[in-house]
Design an enzyme around this catalytic site. Structure first.
Site, PDB file in Angstrom:
ATOM      1  N   ARG A 266      17.447  39.582 -44.355  1.00  0.00           N
ATOM      2  CA  ARG A 266      18.070  38.574 -45.305  1.00  0.00           C
ATOM      3  C   ARG A 266      16.984  37.951 -46.083  1.00  0.00           C
ATOM      4  O   ARG A 266      15.826  37.682 -45.125  1.00  0.00           O
ATOM      5  CB  ARG A 266      19.049  37.706 -44.622  1.00  0.00           C
ATOM      6  CG  ARG A 266      20.334  38.456 -44.276  1.00  0.00           C
ATOM      7  CD  ARG A 266      21.301  37.417 -43.813  1.00  0.00           C
ATOM      8  NE  ARG A 266      20.782  36.788 -42.362  1.00  0.00           N
ATOM      9  CZ  ARG A 266      20.068  35.491 -42.440  1.00  0.00           C
ATOM     10  NH1 ARG A 266      19.946  34.888 -43.193  1.00  0.00           N
ATOM     11  NH2 ARG A 266      19.860  35.360 -40.932  1.00  0.00           N
TER      12      ARG A 266
ATOM     13  N   TYR B 129      19.949  45.869 -48.095  1.00  0.00           N
ATOM     14  CA  TYR B 129      20.037  45.158 -46.485  1.00  0.00           C
ATOM     15  C   TYR B 129      21.571  44.674 -46.400  1.00  0.00           C
ATOM     16  O   TYR B 129      21.816  43.773 -46.911  1.00  0.00           O
ATOM     17  CB  TYR B 129      18.867  44.227 -46.169  1.00  0.00           C
ATOM     18  CG  TYR B 129      19.181  43.557 -44.685  1.00  0.00           C
ATOM     19  CD1 TYR B 129      18.511  44.160 -43.788  1.00  0.00           C
ATOM     20  CD2 TYR B 129      19.758  42.380 -44.716  1.00  0.00           C
ATOM     21  CE1 TYR B 129      18.703  43.883 -42.587  1.00  0.00           C
ATOM     22  CE2 TYR B 129      19.777  41.826 -43.463  1.00  0.00           C
ATOM     23  CZ  TYR B 129      19.330  42.486 -42.290  1.00  0.00           C
ATOM     24  OH  TYR B 129      19.588  42.049 -41.173  1.00  0.00           O
TER      25      TYR B 129
ATOM     26  N   GLY C 166      22.989  41.936 -44.677  1.00  0.00           N
ATOM     27  CA  GLY C 166      23.468  40.586 -44.842  1.00  0.00           C
ATOM     28  C   GLY C 166      23.200  40.242 -46.393  1.00  0.00           C
ATOM     29  O   GLY C 166      23.791  39.435 -46.929  1.00  0.00           O
TER      30      GLY C 166
ATOM     31  N   LYS D 234      27.986  38.117 -44.489  1.00  0.00           N
ATOM     32  CA  LYS D 234      27.762  36.733 -44.485  1.00  0.00           C
ATOM     33  C   LYS D 234      28.011  36.128 -45.934  1.00  0.00           C
ATOM     34  O   LYS D 234      28.632  35.055 -46.121  1.00  0.00           O
ATOM     35  CB  LYS D 234      26.066  36.739 -44.624  1.00  0.00           C
ATOM     36  CG  LYS D 234      25.411  37.379 -43.538  1.00  0.00           C
ATOM     37  CD  LYS D 234      25.940  36.623 -42.185  1.00  0.00           C
ATOM     38  CE  LYS D 234      24.939  37.189 -41.113  1.00  0.00           C
ATOM     39  NZ  LYS D 234      25.213  36.427 -39.719  1.00  0.00           N
TER      40      LYS D 234
ATOM     41  N   HIS E 293      29.580  30.715 -37.823  1.00  0.00           N
ATOM     42  CA  HIS E 293      28.749  31.878 -37.409  1.00  0.00           C
ATOM     43  C   HIS E 293      28.726  31.904 -35.886  1.00  0.00           C
ATOM     44  O   HIS E 293      27.679  31.463 -35.220  1.00  0.00           O
ATOM     45  CB  HIS E 293      27.123  31.380 -38.122  1.00  0.00           C
ATOM     46  CG  HIS E 293      26.129  32.484 -37.726  1.00  0.00           C
ATOM     47  ND1 HIS E 293      24.748  32.316 -37.984  1.00  0.00           N
ATOM     48  CD2 HIS E 293      26.191  33.897 -37.727  1.00  0.00           C
ATOM     49  CE1 HIS E 293      24.023  33.377 -37.480  1.00  0.00           C
ATOM     50  NE2 HIS E 293      24.875  34.487 -37.546  1.00  0.00           N
TER      51      HIS E 293
ATOM     52  N   SER F 115      20.651  33.533 -36.114  1.00  0.00           N
ATOM     53  CA  SER F 115      20.474  35.009 -35.763  1.00  0.00           C
ATOM     54  C   SER F 115      19.599  35.336 -34.775  1.00  0.00           C
ATOM     55  O   SER F 115      18.121  34.625 -34.795  1.00  0.00           O
ATOM     56  CB  SER F 115      19.899  35.356 -37.089  1.00  0.00           C
ATOM     57  OG  SER F 115      20.728  34.749 -38.214  1.00  0.00           O
TER      58      SER F 115
ATOM     59  N   CYS G  92      19.563  35.476 -31.428  1.00  0.00           N
ATOM     60  CA  CYS G  92      19.418  34.438 -30.207  1.00  0.00           C
ATOM     61  C   CYS G  92      20.224  35.178 -29.096  1.00  0.00           C
ATOM     62  O   CYS G  92      20.484  34.392 -28.252  1.00  0.00           O
ATOM     63  CB  CYS G  92      19.601  33.127 -30.673  1.00  0.00           C
ATOM     64  SG  CYS G  92      18.304  32.361 -31.470  1.00  0.00           S
TER      65      CYS G  92
ATOM     66  N   LYS H  96      23.702  36.652 -29.646  1.00  0.00           N
ATOM     67  CA  LYS H  96      24.993  36.546 -29.754  1.00  0.00           C
ATOM     68  C   LYS H  96      25.561  37.759 -29.487  1.00  0.00           C
ATOM     69  O   LYS H  96      26.927  37.918 -28.675  1.00  0.00           O
ATOM     70  CB  LYS H  96      25.400  36.082 -31.055  1.00  0.00           C
ATOM     71  CG  LYS H  96      25.235  34.732 -31.584  1.00  0.00           C
ATOM     72  CD  LYS H  96      26.158  34.058 -32.483  1.00  0.00           C
ATOM     73  CE  LYS H  96      26.442  34.830 -33.878  1.00  0.00           C
ATOM     74  NZ  LYS H  96      24.895  35.033 -34.731  1.00  0.00           N
ATOM     75  N   THR H  97      25.140  38.886 -29.757  1.00  0.00           N
ATOM     76  CA  THR H  97      25.747  40.128 -29.354  1.00  0.00           C
ATOM     77  C   THR H  97      25.597  40.432 -27.950  1.00  0.00           C
ATOM     78  O   THR H  97      26.635  40.945 -27.270  1.00  0.00           O
ATOM     79  CB  THR H  97      24.943  41.214 -30.411  1.00  0.00           C
ATOM     80  OG1 THR H  97      25.141  41.047 -31.551  1.00  0.00           O
ATOM     81  CG2 THR H  97      25.826  42.684 -29.989  1.00  0.00           C
TER      82      THR H  97
ATOM     83  N   ASP I  17      29.744  37.732 -34.307  1.00  0.00           N
ATOM     84  CA  ASP I  17      28.920  37.248 -35.133  1.00  0.00           C
ATOM     85  C   ASP I  17      29.703  36.273 -36.041  1.00  0.00           C
ATOM     86  O   ASP I  17      28.978  35.186 -36.509  1.00  0.00           O
ATOM     87  CB  ASP I  17      28.309  38.184 -36.288  1.00  0.00           C
ATOM     88  CG  ASP I  17      27.242  37.649 -37.169  1.00  0.00           C
ATOM     89  OD1 ASP I  17      26.430  36.960 -36.817  1.00  0.00           O
ATOM     90  OD2 ASP I  17      27.240  38.206 -38.324  1.00  0.00           O
TER      91      ASP I  17
ATOM     92  N   ARG J  19      18.417  47.755 -36.799  1.00  0.00           N
ATOM     93  CA  ARG J  19      19.636  47.461 -36.738  1.00  0.00           C
ATOM     94  C   ARG J  19      20.658  48.781 -36.589  1.00  0.00           C
ATOM     95  O   ARG J  19      20.281  49.895 -36.724  1.00  0.00           O
ATOM     96  CB  ARG J  19      20.284  46.783 -38.073  1.00  0.00           C
ATOM     97  CG  ARG J  19      19.832  45.391 -38.360  1.00  0.00           C
ATOM     98  CD  ARG J  19      20.495  44.305 -37.651  1.00  0.00           C
ATOM     99  NE  ARG J  19      19.523  43.043 -37.698  1.00  0.00           N
ATOM    100  CZ  ARG J  19      20.450  41.970 -37.741  1.00  0.00           C
ATOM    101  NH1 ARG J  19      21.591  41.725 -37.450  1.00  0.00           N
ATOM    102  NH2 ARG J  19      20.018  40.722 -38.225  1.00  0.00           N
TER     103      ARG J  19
ATOM    104  N   ARG K 162      16.821  29.076 -29.037  1.00  0.00           N
ATOM    105  CA  ARG K 162      15.877  29.314 -28.373  1.00  0.00           C
ATOM    106  C   ARG K 162      15.018  27.947 -28.114  1.00  0.00           C
ATOM    107  O   ARG K 162      14.389  27.665 -29.116  1.00  0.00           O
ATOM    108  CB  ARG K 162      14.839  30.441 -28.729  1.00  0.00           C
ATOM    109  CG  ARG K 162      15.600  31.657 -28.912  1.00  0.00           C
ATOM    110  CD  ARG K 162      14.553  32.711 -29.810  1.00  0.00           C
ATOM    111  NE  ARG K 162      15.298  34.069 -29.736  1.00  0.00           N
ATOM    112  CZ  ARG K 162      15.069  34.905 -28.989  1.00  0.00           C
ATOM    113  NH1 ARG K 162      14.141  34.718 -28.016  1.00  0.00           N
ATOM    114  NH2 ARG K 162      15.663  35.906 -29.298  1.00  0.00           N
TER     115      ARG K 162
HETATM  116  C1  OXD Z   1      22.261  37.516 -38.972  1.00  0.00           C
HETATM  117  C2  OXD Z   1      22.850  38.666 -38.723  1.00  0.00           C
HETATM  118  O1  OXD Z   1      21.165  37.714 -39.473  1.00  0.00           O
HETATM  119  O2  OXD Z   1      24.075  38.516 -38.209  1.00  0.00           O
HETATM  120  O3  OXD Z   1      22.552  36.392 -38.541  1.00  0.00           O
HETATM  121  O4  OXD Z   1      22.576  39.838 -39.281  1.00  0.00           O
HETATM  122 MN    MN Z   2      24.420  36.582 -37.752  1.00  0.00          MN
END
Ligand code: OXD
Ligand code: MN
Length: 584
Positions: A70, A198, A200, A207, A227, A249, A251, A253-254, A276, A368, A399
């Protein structure tokens, strides 16, 4: 399939009038269409095939080398007044922005096809779902959007003859960085994006629509677009506690959303709802209900392995897209941190020949995978529930090598809002910028809030009044390090131990001590059997260092001062309370 919606017809005609495509194609979202478009994308080099045995239904895409993340510097909120975009967004006057970018769109689809994609964000039939329509000249975008959203016929049906929709106007343009613009017009439910393919920047349902435009709608309509991942934590008694968590982003989440529990035998496990984005509404029962507006995962590949996230790895084994990872010579994909031997020979994300140990990354750090949510092994049976799932805990995090303990619980909703407002993280590769620098990122929404950040924080405080049974609010930090720079906490699957404590706390159980920053677990409050964390490490993980917090408070003050008069009173009150608790 025919469009019955006059407003949509007019808008498509307007878009085509500007971009002048040779053809206009309305996407129906069918499997037949998907197969046909993929064939075309392969023939034209947009995608490369992979080994059908090992990676059935998967394709490989290599992006323009300067179009890999992004681009926040090229992302704008175009509200009538600069004030309404707030101090954290780039702003342009809507008319000026359009006048500036219009020449780039003018004739940009000559000789090409303009694809029209109606899509739904949210489960079909949910009262909380919303429709958007994106036009684009990118097959990569079309094929990705079919995974990431409910795209095609169902969306057109939901639109009917007169329902509102978000207008997404996209073209790859010439992909030159100086001709890249991602413009949002929240007052017009419109997005203009040019010069990037890309995720995002170009998959406008994600987003741009589900966060920037939706956050603005949510403020006006009394809900929240965040988010956040959504998960359900199942305890041995079979009860599932739903949680939503916001981390900046890349950190994890997934990873957290798909956590593979090492304590399954004891009855603890995680069910994935989303990784996300969360749309949150107050239910008739006064609780906050969350749904995942997306239909796919767009996850960071490097670091995803059988150890860190086996469920992600299993999710992406079929019908998935890979962007900018390493392409092996036998049609396999690979990335750094996959924890399997690399192919002996391949092509790196830049398209150069690659062999192990040649000194360059095979995969871009922000490479990705794009995969259907439905393929996730830990998928919650409630992931498409029209009402969403009832949220008992909101978790913030980032973080932080120092300072923030492994987990703490805020005193109440407003304190939780403060914790989210001041959260910070060391920067990663998901956005352009210097990796490692601490940046303050309120609710992980810094790059995604479609309006003034102070109005956003005020909205959070207001929501506390609307939710009669609010979730409890927590902060976690999986990334604390010891004096030698070693991570103190094993993270990944072991994070279930922290989730278990959080779940207990939402039921007013779980052992905790009161500290100036909130409640933290007692040393025996966390279930630590079977995990390799020494007593000393645990002490450091839960430590609240007065000197570090003094420094942190000074940084909070400096950060909050930037907002001047716009800062909601409720936030300043919490700052003062924190100061006085820390002084005691
Ligand atoms: C981000 C994404 O950048 O989810 O947060 O792609
Ligand atoms: Mn994200």
């Amino acid at each position: 399939m025919e469009i019955q919606h006059e407003g949509l017809k007019a808008w498509i005609a307007e878009a085509a009038g500007i971009t002048k495509p040779d053809r206009i194609y309305l996407c129906d979202g069918s499997a037949e269409e998907d197969a046909r478009l993929k064939k075309e994308a392969i023939a034209t080099g947009v995608f490369h095939t992979l080994d059908e045995q090992k990676w059935p239904g998967c394709l490989y895409h290599r992006s323009h080398p300067k179009d890999v993340a992004r681009t926040e510097g090229r992302t704008f909120i175009c509200t009538k007044t600069k004030r309404d975009a707030g101090p954290m967004n780039n702003w342009m006057d809507p008319a000026e922005a359009k006048a500036m970018v219009m020449p780039l769109f003018d004739g940009c689809m000559k000789g090409r096809t303009m694809y029209v994609m109606p899509y739904v964000m949210g489960p079909i039939g949910s009262p909380y779902s919303r429709v958007g329509v994106e036009v684009t000249d990118s097959l990569y975008v079309v094929i990705s959007m079919r995974i990431m959203t409910r795209m095609g016929k169902a969306a057109l049906e939901m639109l009917g003859t007169d329902k509102p929709f978000v207008k997404g106007f996209h073209s790859l343009g010439d992909l030159e960085p100086e001709n890249k613009y991602i413009l949002h017009f929240p007052e017009e439910d419109a997005i203009w994006s040019i010069g990037s393919g890309y995720g995002g920047n170009a998959l406008l349902g994600k987003k741009c629509h589900s966060l920037r435009i939706a956050s603005f709608q949510a403020k006006n309509e009394g809900w929240m677009a965040e988010h956040m991942l959504i998960l359900g934590m199942e305890a041995p008694d079979g009860e599932v506690t739903y949680m939503a968590a916001a981390f900046p982003s890349a950190c994890g989440k997934t990873n957290l959303a798909m956590l593979e529990s090492p304590l399954k035998e004891q009855g603890y496990r995680v069910w994935t709802v989303g990784d996300d984005i969360a749309w949150l509404n107050v239910g008739p029962d006064g609780r906050l209900w969350a749904m995942n507006p997306e239909n796919g995962f767009f996850g960071v590949a490097p670091g995803t392995s059988a150890n860190t996230n086996p469920n992600a790895l299993n999710t992406v084994t079929k019908n998935s897209l890979f962007t900018n990872v390493l392409q092996g010579k036998n049609g396999e994909v690979w990335w750094e941190g996959m924890d399997v031997p690399p192919p002996s020979d391949g092509t790196d994300w830049l398209g150069n020949p690659w062999t192990p140990g040649n000194g360059v990354n095979g995969a871009h750090p922000n490479s990705r995978f794009t995969a259907p949510v439905s393929q996730c092994p830990t998928l919650s049976p409630k992931w498409q529930d029209p009402q969403g799932v009832p949220i008992s805990a909101i978790i913030f995090g980032g973080r932080r090598a120092r300072l923030a303990p492994l987990v703490y619980q805020s005193y109440d909703w407003n304190h939780g809002v403060y914790v989210g407002a001041t959260m910070a993280s060391e920067q990663t590769a998901a956005a352009e910028g210097k990796v490692g620098v601490v940046r303050r990122d309120p609710m992980a929404m810094l790059p995604f809030c479609g309006y003034h950040i102070c109005d956003y924080l005020a909205h959070w405080i207001d929501m506390g009044q609307k939710i009669s049974h609010p979730p409890k609010v927590f902060h976690v930090n999986w990334f604390r390090k010891d004096a030698n720079g070693k991570f103190l906490w094993p993270g990944f699957g072991e994070n279930i131990r922290v989730l278990a404590w959080i779940a207990e706390r939402t039921k007013n159980a779980g052992k905790a001590v009161e500290t100036p920053i909130g409640y933290i677990p007692t040393k025996d409050g966390l279930m630590l059997e079977g995990v390799n964390v020494s007593d000393g490490a645990l002490e450091q993980l839960l430590a609240i260092d007065p000197a570090d917090w003094k420094q942190e408070l000074a940084e909070h003050k400096e950060f909050l001062a930037k907002f001047g008069e716009d800062l909601p009173k409720g936030i300043m009150e919490q700052y003062e309370k924190l100061v006085s608790r820390l002084e005691k």
